[in-house]
Scaffold this motif. Sequence first.
Motif, mmCIF file in Angstrom:
data_model
loop_
_atom_site.group_PDB
_atom_site.id
_atom_site.type_symbol
_atom_site.label_atom_id
_atom_site.label_comp_id
_atom_site.label_asym_id
_atom_site.label_seq_id
_atom_site.Cartn_x
_atom_site.Cartn_y
_atom_site.Cartn_z
ATOM 1 N N ASP A 95 -11.909 10.264 17.718
ATOM 2 C CA ASP A 95 -10.665 10.295 16.983
ATOM 3 C C ASP A 95 -10.661 9.182 15.950
ATOM 4 O O ASP A 95 -11.404 8.215 16.027
ATOM 5 C CB ASP A 95 -9.463 10.164 17.921
ATOM 6 N N ARG A 106 -19.283 9.174 22.313
ATOM 7 C CA ARG A 106 -18.642 10.047 21.332
ATOM 8 C C ARG A 106 -19.251 9.791 19.965
ATOM 9 O O ARG A 106 -19.377 8.651 19.526
ATOM 10 C CB ARG A 106 -17.135 9.817 21.310
ATOM 11 N N GLU A 148 -25.122 10.687 12.241
ATOM 12 C CA GLU A 148 -24.117 10.582 13.290
ATOM 13 C C GLU A 148 -23.700 9.119 13.405
ATOM 14 O O GLU A 148 -24.529 8.214 13.226
ATOM 15 C CB GLU A 148 -24.675 11.025 14.643
ATOM 16 N N PRO A 180 -18.018 16.257 4.644
ATOM 17 C CA PRO A 180 -17.319 16.844 5.805
ATOM 18 C C PRO A 180 -17.658 16.060 7.068
ATOM 19 O O PRO A 180 -18.803 15.650 7.277
ATOM 20 C CB PRO A 180 -17.866 18.272 5.864
ATOM 21 N N VAL A 181 -16.660 15.875 7.921
ATOM 22 C CA VAL A 181 -16.820 15.098 9.153
ATOM 23 C C VAL A 181 -16.471 15.982 10.337
ATOM 24 O O VAL A 181 -15.486 16.715 10.306
ATOM 25 C CB VAL A 181 -15.904 13.852 9.138
ATOM 26 N N SER A 182 -17.286 15.896 11.398
ATOM 27 C CA SER A 182 -16.988 16.631 12.625
ATOM 28 C C SER A 182 -17.420 15.781 13.804
ATOM 29 O O SER A 182 -18.161 14.811 13.649
ATOM 30 C CB SER A 182 -17.734 17.973 12.651
ATOM 31 N N GLY A 183 -16.947 16.122 15.009
ATOM 32 C CA GLY A 183 -17.372 15.378 16.180
ATOM 33 C C GLY A 183 -16.240 15.113 17.127
ATOM 34 O O GLY A 183 -15.126 15.614 16.968
ATOM 35 N N SER A 184 -16.532 14.255 18.137
ATOM 36 C CA SER A 184 -15.589 14.063 19.231
ATOM 37 C C SER A 184 -14.832 12.748 19.148
ATOM 38 O O SER A 184 -14.139 12.383 20.079
ATOM 39 C CB SER A 184 -16.357 14.096 20.563
ATOM 40 N N VAL A 215 -19.423 10.924 15.716
ATOM 41 C CA VAL A 215 -18.858 11.598 14.549
ATOM 42 C C VAL A 215 -20.030 12.003 13.672
ATOM 43 O O VAL A 215 -20.913 11.182 13.393
ATOM 44 C CB VAL A 215 -17.911 10.665 13.768
ATOM 45 N N ARG A 216 -20.062 13.246 13.248
ATOM 46 C CA ARG A 216 -21.204 13.754 12.503
ATOM 47 C C ARG A 216 -20.844 14.025 11.052
ATOM 48 O O ARG A 216 -19.755 14.524 10.751
ATOM 49 C CB ARG A 216 -21.743 15.028 13.167
ATOM 50 N N PHE A 217 -21.785 13.704 10.157
ATOM 51 C CA PHE A 217 -21.619 13.991 8.727
ATOM 52 C C PHE A 217 -23.014 14.205 8.146
ATOM 53 O O PHE A 217 -23.856 13.325 8.162
ATOM 54 C CB PHE A 217 -20.886 12.855 8.008
#
Length: 651
Positions: free
Chosen positions: A114, A8, A16, A108-112, A10-12
Amino acid sequence: MAGNRERRWVRFGIFELDVETREVRKEGKPVRLQPQPGRVLGALISHPGELVTRQELKDKLWDSATFVDFEQGLNFCIRQIRIALDDSAETPRFIETVPRKGYRFIAPVSGSGDAEAIAGFPTRESAAEIPNPPRRMKIVPGLAAAVTLVLAVIAGVKLWWRPAALSVAPQIHALAVLPLQNLSADPEQAYFSDGMTDGLITDLAQMGSLKVISRTSSMQYRQTKKSLPEIARQLGVDGIVEGTIQRSGTRVRITVQLIEACTDQHLWANTYEGELGDTFQLEKHVAEDVANQVLVRVAARNQSSASTPSRVVDARALDEYLQGTYDLNRFSRGSGDEELKLAVDHFQRAIEIDQKFALAYLGLANAHKLKIQSSNEDMQLATQFVQRALQLDPTLSAGWVLLGDLKEGAWSWNEAEADFRRAIVLNPNDAWAHDYLADLLDILGKPDEGWKEFEIAQELDPDQDHIVYALFKRREYDRGIQEILRSLTKDPNDGYAHSKLFELYAAKGLYKEAIGELQQTIKLFGYADVAVKVGNTYATSGYTAAMREYAKVLAHLQSTKQAFMPINIAAAYTATGDKDLAFYWLEEGYRQRGHLSAGVDFDQVGVYPPLDPLHSDPRFTNLLQRMGLPAARIDAPGRSQEKMDKASVNP
């Protein structure tokens, strides 16, 4: 199975973060970030746009039992994160500093992943459910830390020091200092960071109860992608010191951290700031603090070193000296003569500015000693300058090594040995002091003592070759070939290594292989046409004819003052069976004593295997007697295979 679990991320921006391992990637490529900075980054990303206080970071990511100064440790982590992300405190794109409170992740943060899974940092909702780790007894640092602080105040140096909790420290007996990272805006300041790294290594090395790896082995890791545990395994250490240096005008800031090598665990960090002229004092404080942190008593240093305070140096003189040292190191690594000329100019300007700057005199002495076309005048100047350096600072270990080498070149054997031994007393970690002493002991007919010193040199400087020539002299040809082939895998274009391999193959009668290595050697030193000629002669007329051709080429180079290689010429003629010409060139070497040889040093005449066929000739015995040398041929190894294995050049 766990091994098949989907990773998993997390991208910014273009980065990653792996939720579980805290590995950072930039456009798919790994970015080096140590575990603790990785955990701090994860903690900030887990609350995007929100303030994460310094206290929260301390409570959740710093074990109260570790002896890390939290404030400095956190500051260091933030700096490392910003370096990894190409971020800036002044114009942040990722991490914003909230003065006196904490930090905010603003991208901004996105990804799988938690929030709670990232770096194991709990969300605020779950934080109350997790009890604080049990607190263990703290041991406040003792007198040594207080003394360091007092010394800093006396010296007018600003140290940011906060007594930290101390737990039982990992057993660190050997350290490597990695090149300090240059944080100055000007990339041309690399010479400054290199010079500061050298100084820190030297100061730590003089603390006799701590093994410190030589700069020649440490500096190769300047921009390595290898992990710290991997570096530690290669260098044979259990502790790593790394850090950054930043120069702004006349101000210098050094940040260092100590890492337990096998676990990559951050143990301690501190920041030091002062004026450029106080740099040497800054280095000493860093070294003392590092030594304290690995529980090495500062009092164990050599008394003369400990009792000699660092003098304040004019900032302009220091800058000239560091630039000179940088150019001299470039020349030693194979750059052209221009670097040597630049080094001489810098050292001379440093001395013009500060006529009592010992290190500048030492640098100038080394520059004259290293000239390929060195003359008797160069050797005299080198002697004059190094003697002046030692007059100003008798604790310079490197100065005694150079003076001993010059005395050995003048065949003052006993004085040279005394100087090498004095250098080792001052700095037991000086690999080249042990190497030079070992070589002299071989020459003087003490091979068992010599081998012990070669072993020490190899242990202190594992990435360099300190034993191949020792094996060659001991007629351990197979072992020598194994070691030199290993070293050539790291640097296939090392001309000196190929020349050694030529000698080893020739000693075993492997003439085809020997000629191949000789051709490679000649090419690498810039004589491709000669290499072709030697190869063609071997192909048409055999090894003896090829050696005769090679001897003629060397003799021409010497007659035109392009190189001074009497031992090599004599060895080539010995291989042809022409003893008279061999002795002619040995007499030339004797007559021109004091010249720096571009080949085998003339003082090796008694122990150099290619000259073995001459030993029974009375002319050879007479030559050794005139030089004040014993019949020092080394025939028997007298060492176990286990010891030989330990001394191997690091693959």
